[in-house]
Design a protein around this motif. Structure first.
Motif, short mmCIF file in Angstrom:
data_model
loop_
_atom_site.label_atom_id
_atom_site.label_comp_id
_atom_site.label_asym_id
_atom_site.label_seq_id
_atom_site.Cartn_x
_atom_site.Cartn_y
_atom_site.Cartn_z
N LYS A 14 1.42 -10.32 -1.48
CA LYS A 14 2.71 -10.26 -0.77
C LYS A 14 3.83 -10.76 -1.67
O LYS A 14 4.91 -10.15 -1.74
CB LYS A 14 2.63 -11.10 0.50
N GLU A 15 3.60 -11.84 -2.38
CA GLU A 15 4.64 -12.39 -3.24
C GLU A 15 4.90 -11.50 -4.46
O GLU A 15 6.04 -11.38 -4.90
CB GLU A 15 4.29 -13.82 -3.66
N VAL A 16 3.88 -10.87 -4.99
CA VAL A 16 4.07 -9.94 -6.10
C VAL A 16 4.91 -8.76 -5.64
O VAL A 16 5.84 -8.33 -6.34
CB VAL A 16 2.72 -9.48 -6.70
N ILE A 17 4.61 -8.24 -4.46
CA ILE A 17 5.41 -7.14 -3.90
C ILE A 17 6.85 -7.59 -3.70
O ILE A 17 7.79 -6.88 -4.05
CB ILE A 17 4.78 -6.62 -2.59
N ASP A 18 7.04 -8.78 -3.13
CA ASP A 18 8.39 -9.31 -2.93
C ASP A 18 9.14 -9.45 -4.24
O ASP A 18 10.34 -9.15 -4.31
CB ASP A 18 8.34 -10.68 -2.25
N SER A 19 8.47 -9.89 -5.28
CA SER A 19 9.14 -10.11 -6.56
C SER A 19 9.62 -8.82 -7.21
O SER A 19 10.48 -8.85 -8.10
CB SER A 19 8.22 -10.87 -7.52
N GLN A 20 9.09 -7.69 -6.77
CA GLN A 20 9.50 -6.40 -7.32
C GLN A 20 10.76 -5.87 -6.64
O GLN A 20 11.36 -4.90 -7.10
CB GLN A 20 8.36 -5.37 -7.16
N GLN A 21 11.16 -6.50 -5.54
CA GLN A 21 12.34 -6.05 -4.81
C GLN A 21 13.60 -6.67 -5.39
O GLN A 21 13.59 -7.83 -5.82
CB GLN A 21 12.22 -6.43 -3.33
N LEU A 22 14.66 -5.91 -5.39
CA LEU A 22 15.94 -6.37 -5.91
C LEU A 22 16.43 -7.58 -5.12
O LEU A 22 16.46 -7.57 -3.90
CB LEU A 22 16.97 -5.24 -5.84
N GLY A 23 16.77 -8.64 -5.81
CA GLY A 23 17.28 -9.85 -5.18
C GLY A 23 16.20 -10.73 -4.57
O GLY A 23 16.52 -11.67 -3.85
N ASN A 24 14.96 -10.43 -4.83
CA ASN A 24 13.86 -11.22 -4.28
C ASN A 24 13.06 -11.80 -5.44
O ASN A 24 13.18 -11.35 -6.58
CB ASN A 24 12.98 -10.35 -3.39
N ARG A 25 12.23 -12.79 -5.15
CA ARG A 25 11.45 -13.42 -6.22
C ARG A 25 10.10 -13.87 -5.66
O ARG A 25 9.90 -13.92 -4.45
CB ARG A 25 12.19 -14.62 -6.78
N PHE A 26 9.21 -14.22 -6.55
CA PHE A 26 7.91 -14.79 -6.18
C PHE A 26 8.17 -16.21 -5.71
O PHE A 26 8.71 -17.03 -6.44
CB PHE A 26 6.99 -14.80 -7.41
N ASP A 27 7.80 -16.51 -4.47
CA ASP A 27 8.05 -17.83 -3.90
C ASP A 27 6.73 -18.59 -3.78
O ASP A 27 5.91 -18.29 -2.91
CB ASP A 27 8.71 -17.71 -2.53
N PRO A 28 6.49 -19.58 -4.64
CA PRO A 28 5.23 -20.32 -4.57
C PRO A 28 5.05 -21.07 -3.24
O PRO A 28 3.92 -21.31 -2.82
CB PRO A 28 5.30 -21.29 -5.75
N ASN A 29 6.14 -21.43 -2.58
CA ASN A 29 6.02 -22.10 -1.29
C ASN A 29 5.49 -21.15 -0.21
O ASN A 29 4.76 -21.58 0.69
CB ASN A 29 7.36 -22.71 -0.87
N ASP A 30 5.86 -19.88 -0.29
CA ASP A 30 5.29 -18.88 0.63
C ASP A 30 3.79 -18.73 0.37
O ASP A 30 2.99 -18.65 1.31
CB ASP A 30 5.99 -17.53 0.48
N LEU A 31 3.42 -18.67 -0.89
CA LEU A 31 2.01 -18.58 -1.25
C LEU A 31 1.25 -19.81 -0.75
O LEU A 31 0.15 -19.70 -0.21
CB LEU A 31 1.84 -18.42 -2.76
N LEU A 32 1.84 -20.98 -0.89
CA LEU A 32 1.22 -22.21 -0.41
C LEU A 32 1.02 -22.16 1.11
O LEU A 32 -0.04 -22.54 1.62
CB LEU A 32 2.06 -23.42 -0.80
#
Length: 104
Positions: free
Chosen positions: A67-85
Motif C-alpha cells: 500500500k505504501e509503495v503504491i502511495d509513493s508512486q502517486q503525485l504529492g504522496n510519499r511512503f509513510d513509515p507510520n502507516d506501515l507501522l
C-alpha cells in the motif's frame, strides 16, 4: 466465526478511539484483517499455529508495504513509515489475540 467476531470487535475499538488519526485507524484495521486472513490461510495449509502466526504477521507487513509503495508512486504522496507501522501493529494484535483464544 471467532475470527470475524474478533475483527469486528477490533474495528469497533479502533473507531472508539478519537485520539488516533482516522488514517492510522484504517491502516490498523487493514493490518487486523490481512493478518487474520494470512493466519487462517496458512493454518489451513500447514495445521501449524506457529507458522500461521508468523504468516499472519508477514501478511500484514506485506499488505502495508505494498500500500505504501503504491502511495509513493502517486503525485504529492510519499511512503509513510507510520502507516506501515499501524498496519503491522494490526497484524501483530490479531496474531497475539488468536494465540490467546484459539483452542484448536
Amino acid at each position: 466465526m471467532r475470527i470475524l467476531l474478533l475483527i469486528l470487535t477490533t474495528i469497533a475499538a479502533i473507531n472508539a478511539s478519537a485520539q488516533i488519526a482516522p488514517d492510522k485507524q484504517l491502516h490498523y484495521a487493514a493490518g487486523v484483517v490481512s493478518g487474520a486472513v494470512g493466519y487462517e490461510l496458512i493454518y489451513r495449509i500447514t495445521k501449524d499455529k506457529k507458522k500461521a502466526r508468523w504468516g499472519g504477521f508477514a501478511t500484514s507487513i506485506l499488505a502495508g508495504t505494498l500500500k505504501e509503495v503504491i502511495d509513493s508512486q502517486q503525485l504529492g504522496n510519499r511512503f509513510d513509515p507510520n502507516d506501515l507501522l499501524a498496519t503491522t501493529l494490526g497484524g501483530i494484535t490479531v496474531g497475539i489475540t488468536i494465540k490467546l483464544f484459539d483452542k484448536r
